[in-house]
Design a protein around this motif. Sequence first.
Motif, PDB file in Angstrom:
ATOM      1  N   LEU A  32       0.823  -1.200   0.000  1.00 58.70           N
ATOM      2  CA  LEU A  32       0.000   0.000   0.000  1.00 58.70           C
ATOM      3  C   LEU A  32       0.859   1.252   0.000  1.00 58.70           C
ATOM      4  CD1 LEU A  32      -2.790   1.461   0.382  1.00 58.70           C
ATOM      5  CD2 LEU A  32      -2.423   1.191   2.857  1.00 58.70           C
ATOM      6  N   PHE A  33       0.525   2.197  -0.875  1.00 60.59           N
ATOM      7  CA  PHE A  33       1.112   3.525  -0.806  1.00 60.59           C
ATOM      8  C   PHE A  33      -0.024   4.527  -0.775  1.00 60.59           C
ATOM      9  CE2 PHE A  33       2.887   7.524  -2.137  1.00 60.59           C
ATOM     10  CZ  PHE A  33       4.112   7.549  -1.477  1.00 60.59           C
ATOM     11  N   VAL A  34       0.073   5.481   0.168  1.00 58.34           N
ATOM     12  CA  VAL A  34      -0.958   6.493   0.320  1.00 58.34           C
ATOM     13  C   VAL A  34      -0.370   7.847  -0.065  1.00 58.34           C
ATOM     14  CG1 VAL A  34      -2.586   7.608   1.880  1.00 58.34           C
ATOM     15  CG2 VAL A  34      -2.052   5.178   2.171  1.00 58.34           C
ATOM     16  N   LEU A  35      -0.953   8.473  -1.076  1.00 58.23           N
ATOM     17  CA  LEU A  35      -0.551   9.822  -1.465  1.00 58.23           C
ATOM     18  C   LEU A  35      -1.178  10.789  -0.472  1.00 58.23           C
ATOM     19  CD1 LEU A  35      -1.041   9.225  -5.245  1.00 58.23           C
ATOM     20  CD2 LEU A  35       1.102   9.990  -4.239  1.00 58.23           C
ATOM     21  N   ASP A  36      -0.331  11.312   0.398  1.00 56.32           N
ATOM     22  CA  ASP A  36      -0.775  12.130   1.520  1.00 56.32           C
ATOM     23  C   ASP A  36      -0.728  13.604   1.146  1.00 56.32           C
ATOM     24  OD1 ASP A  36      -1.249  13.369   3.923  1.00 56.32           O
ATOM     25  OD2 ASP A  36       0.319  12.323   5.040  1.00 56.32           O
ATOM     26  N   PRO A  37      -1.862  14.296   1.095  1.00 56.63           N
ATOM     27  CA  PRO A  37      -1.844  15.724   0.726  1.00 56.63           C
ATOM     28  C   PRO A  37      -1.129  16.591   1.750  1.00 56.63           C
ATOM     29  CG  PRO A  37      -4.034  15.073   1.497  1.00 56.63           C
ATOM     30  CD  PRO A  37      -3.228  13.812   1.363  1.00 56.63           C
ATOM     31  N   ALA A  38      -0.866  16.058   2.948  1.00 55.06           N
ATOM     32  CA  ALA A  38      -0.159  16.834   3.964  1.00 55.06           C
ATOM     33  C   ALA A  38       1.331  16.947   3.667  1.00 55.06           C
ATOM     34  CB  ALA A  38      -0.362  16.210   5.340  1.00 55.06           C
ATOM     35  N   ILE A  39       1.837  16.152   2.744  1.00 54.96           N
ATOM     36  CA  ILE A  39       3.259  16.173   2.391  1.00 54.96           C
ATOM     37  C   ILE A  39       3.424  16.939   1.087  1.00 54.96           C
ATOM     38  CG2 ILE A  39       5.281  14.799   1.797  1.00 54.96           C
ATOM     39  CD1 ILE A  39       4.177  12.566   3.503  1.00 54.96           C
ATOM     40  N   GLU A  40       4.171  18.018   1.137  1.00 52.96           N
ATOM     41  CA  GLU A  40       4.442  18.830  -0.046  1.00 52.96           C
ATOM     42  C   GLU A  40       5.646  18.245  -0.773  1.00 52.96           C
ATOM     43  OE1 GLU A  40       4.488  20.870  -3.089  1.00 52.96           O
ATOM     44  OE2 GLU A  40       2.866  21.376  -1.683  1.00 52.96           O
ATOM     45  N   ALA A  41       5.396  17.612  -1.907  1.00 53.97           N
ATOM     46  CA  ALA A  41       6.480  16.939  -2.628  1.00 53.97           C
ATOM     47  C   ALA A  41       7.372  17.914  -3.377  1.00 53.97           C
ATOM     48  CB  ALA A  41       5.895  15.910  -3.593  1.00 53.97           C
ATOM     49  N   GLY A  42       6.813  19.045  -3.832  1.00 59.86           N
ATOM     50  CA  GLY A  42       7.632  20.021  -4.542  1.00 59.86           C
ATOM     51  C   GLY A  42       8.277  19.425  -5.783  1.00 59.86           C
ATOM     52  N   HIS A  43       9.582  19.714  -5.948  1.00 60.90           N
ATOM     53  CA  HIS A  43      10.319  19.199  -7.099  1.00 60.90           C
ATOM     54  C   HIS A  43      10.475  17.682  -7.061  1.00 60.90           C
ATOM     55  CE1 HIS A  43      12.487  23.207  -8.241  1.00 60.90           C
ATOM     56  NE2 HIS A  43      11.245  23.161  -8.625  1.00 60.90           N
ATOM     57  N   ARG A  44      10.201  17.084  -5.923  1.00 61.76           N
ATOM     58  CA  ARG A  44      10.346  15.638  -5.787  1.00 61.76           C
ATOM     59  C   ARG A  44       9.135  14.875  -6.325  1.00 61.76           C
ATOM     60  NH1 ARG A  44      12.557  18.068  -1.555  1.00 61.76           N
ATOM     61  NH2 ARG A  44      10.637  18.178  -0.341  1.00 61.76           N
ATOM     62  N   ARG A  45       8.066  15.587  -6.663  1.00 60.13           N
ATOM     63  CA  ARG A  45       6.813  14.928  -7.047  1.00 60.13           C
ATOM     64  C   ARG A  45       7.005  13.988  -8.232  1.00 60.13           C
ATOM     65  NH1 ARG A  45       4.221  19.078  -7.493  1.00 60.13           N
ATOM     66  NH2 ARG A  45       3.129  19.081  -5.486  1.00 60.13           N
ATOM     67  N   GLU A  46       7.666  14.463  -9.278  1.00 58.73           N
ATOM     68  CA  GLU A  46       7.805  13.636 -10.468  1.00 58.73           C
ATOM     69  C   GLU A  46       8.692  12.420 -10.203  1.00 58.73           C
ATOM     70  OE1 GLU A  46       6.747  12.534 -14.273  1.00 58.73           O
ATOM     71  OE2 GLU A  46       5.944  14.110 -12.973  1.00 58.73           O
ATOM     72  N   PHE A  47       9.760  12.610  -9.442  1.00 63.64           N
ATOM     73  CA  PHE A  47      10.626  11.476  -9.094  1.00 63.64           C
ATOM     74  C   PHE A  47       9.811  10.446  -8.311  1.00 63.64           C
ATOM     75  CE2 PHE A  47      13.798   8.998  -6.957  1.00 63.64           C
ATOM     76  CZ  PHE A  47      14.929   9.031  -7.758  1.00 63.64           C
ATOM     77  N   LEU A  48       8.984  10.920  -7.378  1.00 60.01           N
ATOM     78  CA  LEU A  48       8.126  10.023  -6.608  1.00 60.01           C
ATOM     79  C   LEU A  48       7.174   9.265  -7.518  1.00 60.01           C
ATOM     80  CD1 LEU A  48       6.721   8.935  -4.031  1.00 60.01           C
ATOM     81  CD2 LEU A  48       5.404  11.072  -3.978  1.00 60.01           C
ATOM     82  N   HIS A  49       6.521   9.964  -8.426  1.00 63.12           N
ATOM     83  CA  HIS A  49       5.559   9.310  -9.306  1.00 63.12           C
ATOM     84  C   HIS A  49       6.243   8.273 -10.195  1.00 63.12           C
ATOM     85  CE1 HIS A  49       2.663  12.999  -8.970  1.00 63.12           C
ATOM     86  NE2 HIS A  49       2.788  12.326  -7.842  1.00 63.12           N
TER      87      HIS A  49
END
Length: 433
Positions: A32-49
């Motif tokens: 399970l992975f939960v995309l948590d809106p409380a965490i601001e991914a910033g420039h890391r968002r695309e790497f995470l995705h």
Amino acid sequence: METIVVLFNRDLRVRDHPALAAACSRGGVVPLFVLDPAIEAGHRREFLHESLHDLRASLRRLGGDLVVRHGDPVAEAMRVAGETSAAGVWASADVSAFARRREQRLAEACETHRLEFRTFPGVTVVPPGALTPPGGDHYKIFTPYWRVWSAWPGRPVLEPPERVRLPHGLAPGSLPALSPEPFGVVRGGETEGLRRMDEWVGDGLGRYGDTRDHLAARTSMLSAYLHFGCVSPNELARRAGRHRGGDDYVRQLCWRDFHHQVTHAFPGITRHDYRPRGRLPGRTAWGRDADAEAAWREGTTGVPVVDAGMRQLRREGWMHNRARLIVGSYLTKRLGIDWRVGADHFARLLLDADVPNNFGNWQWVAGTGNDTRPNRTLNPVRQARRFDPCGEYVRRYVPELASLPDDLVHEPWRAPVPVRGYPRRPLGGEISG
């Protein structure tokens, strides 16, 4: 068949994943992975995705899938556990204050729902808290920690599970679409991380001890993969340690663990001085200067090596480690600006922004952390001449200076003619090399 929910966080891989391996040995598994809106991914968002897409592909090859939900991780984990009649929720342990609060909430929710909650190693080589000095809860100085860390027997590197058995009827959920123009110089995912690790260990590691501080030199570029857990630090340390030149690199992995064990004992490291000595000689407190801070962030201070580092950060989401020390020392020791200004900026832009390493290193360079020489100041011109002697790094990121000769590229204010488009005077005045 007993089912375990394995909650992924900073461990986006199937190889050497203790929680996943243990859960698979018990029976059914819900990755399970939960995309948590409380965490601001910033420039890391695309790497995470990218990493999540790669993780899903790996789990599907093993017969399972990555279950994706959106919202609060604790609530979603409990919901999925209820849908699958799971016996427990397991996760890799982490050390930041945010992660520790999440673990505490998970533990309490599992107790309420009569589920087993367990945490496993995997984010570091040696689990934080596993090594303690006599009479203390953590090591405050690196060298003694390095000695005991080096003697740690460690755990074996775990192969990926042979099979991941996902309960029938569970909707996997959708992943965010990937951007056609991703940010940064590296792509996310375990597949790419393992490829880079193989390439680095096989071809780059032998030169690391001689070139690791050279600003224009090749580096492993594995830090973002370690941050997201696409590469196991345990496996990387074991593989690097078996190769010529590996000791220097393994020592850097030990530094990573060192800051994690400090943060485990001092979770307020992001806001509070680890050692209350933030005052500088001749100053009553850290200063704030909006114009100077903006120039530092934008890479327009007039100090070429500082500007090169800050522009690299904005362009690539990454910065050479030696450059990080230089720009940090310049902001805190020369301009006298609060280290939190720099640490927060790095946290927003870096692909590899581990809380322990980012904030621990900023406190180290500011003299409020674990440096045994708190008044240490790095002269940026001297550092540039030593670690970028031909100006290759500066010219790469500050093209305004490309035509200057080597003896002026690091101090253009000495040029007989002002450089168009570049500050004529550096912030804080000219710096003697």
